[in-house]
Scaffold this active site. Structure first.
Site, PDB file in Angstrom:
ATOM      1  N   ASP A 258       0.970  -1.501  -0.048  1.00 11.24           N
ATOM      2  CA  ASP A 258       0.377   0.135  -0.247  1.00 11.24           C
ATOM      3  C   ASP A 258       0.504   1.388   0.175  1.00 11.24           C
ATOM      4  O   ASP A 258       1.098   1.604   0.974  1.00 11.24           O
ATOM      5  CB  ASP A 258      -1.166   0.054   1.575  1.00 11.24           C
TER       6      ASP A 258
ATOM      7  N   GLU B 119      -0.953  -1.323  -4.793  1.00 10.72           N
ATOM      8  CA  GLU B 119      -2.087  -0.917  -5.309  1.00 10.72           C
ATOM      9  C   GLU B 119      -2.322   0.135  -5.721  1.00 10.72           C
ATOM     10  O   GLU B 119      -0.914   0.959  -6.305  1.00 10.72           O
ATOM     11  CB  GLU B 119      -2.843  -0.083  -3.638  1.00 10.72           C
TER      12      GLU B 119
ATOM     13  N   ASP C 188      -2.631   0.965   7.470  1.00 11.36           N
ATOM     14  CA  ASP C 188      -1.571   1.330   6.232  1.00 11.36           C
ATOM     15  C   ASP C 188      -1.275  -0.287   6.209  1.00 11.36           C
ATOM     16  O   ASP C 188      -1.228  -1.126   5.084  1.00 11.36           O
ATOM     17  CB  ASP C 188      -0.695   1.500   6.685  1.00 11.36           C
TER      18      ASP C 188
END
Length: 171
Positions: A7, A66, A138
Site C-alpha cells: 500500500d 495498489e 496501512d
C-alpha cells in the site's frame, strides 16, 4: 505461493506478506516502511531500501501493489505516484512479477463491496488471516492487496493489462 502486498504512501508505505496454499491463506508478516524527513529523493530512497529489505527477509514469489487514485490535490497524487514507483522498482529489481489492483478491486475481494470503510477492511483482514487483533490501517491495506491477488490469481494474470473493471471485478 508467498505474496507481498504493498500500500504505497510517501510518509508510510504499508507491506503485508501472506502465504497461499491452495485456497488457504496464512499470515507471514506486515508493517510499514517510514520515509522520515528529508528531500523527496531521500524519502523515495528510504522507501526503496526498506522494501528491498522486506523482500530479502520474506522472499515473496510475487507482488501486488495498489493503484494510485486521482486525488483532489494534484500535487498529492504526483507524490503518491512517485512513492508507488519506488515500490514497483523495488519489486521489479528483485525479479518479482507485479500485479496492480485498484482500491475498489481490493475492497471487493476482501469485504465484498468496493465502498467499504477502512475499519471494515481491517476487520476482514483480521478474520481472513485469523489474526489476534486488527492490523494498523496501512498494514491492513497491504495485506488486503495481497489477499485480493490471492483471490484473483485464478485469472492467471500478473498484471491488470488487458482487463477492465466491471462491478468492482476484473473481467
Amino acid at each position: 505461493m508467498r505474496i507481498l502486498g504493498i500500500d504505497p504512501g510517501l510518509r508510510l508505505t504499508g507491506f503485508g506478506v501472506i502465504e497461499q496454499t491452495g485456497q488457504k491463506l496464512a499470515y507471514v508478516a506486515s508493517g510499514v516502511v517510514k520515509s522520515g524527513e528529508g528531500s523527496l529523493p531521500q524519502r523515495l530512497g528510504v522507501l526503496f531500501a526498506g522494501l528491498n529489505e522486506v523482500i530479502a527477509t520474506y522472499q515473496p514469489d510475487t507482488c501486488a501493489v495498489e493503484i494510485v487514485f486521482v486525488n483532489v490535490n494534484p500535487q498529492s497524487t504526483l507524490l503518491l505516484g512517485q512513492a508507488r514507483g519506488a515500490a514497483i522498482c523495488a519489486a521489479v529489481s528483485n525479479q518479482l512479477l507485479v500485479a496492480e489492483y485498484t482500491a475498489l478491486q481490493i475492497k471487493q475481494a476482501v469485504v465484498g463491496h468496493g465502498k467499504a470503510a477502512k475499519e471494515q477492511v481491517q476487520e476482514m483482514v483480521k478474520r481472513l488471516l485469523s489474526l489476534p487483533a486488527a492490523p494498523t490501517a496501512d498494514a491492513a491495506d497491504a495485506l488486503a492487496c495481497a489477499i485480493a491477488h490471492a483471490h484473483g490469481s485464478h485469472l492467471g494474470a500478473h498484471s491488470t493489462a488487458g482487463y477492465r473493471v466491471k462491478g468492482g471485478r476484473l473481467v
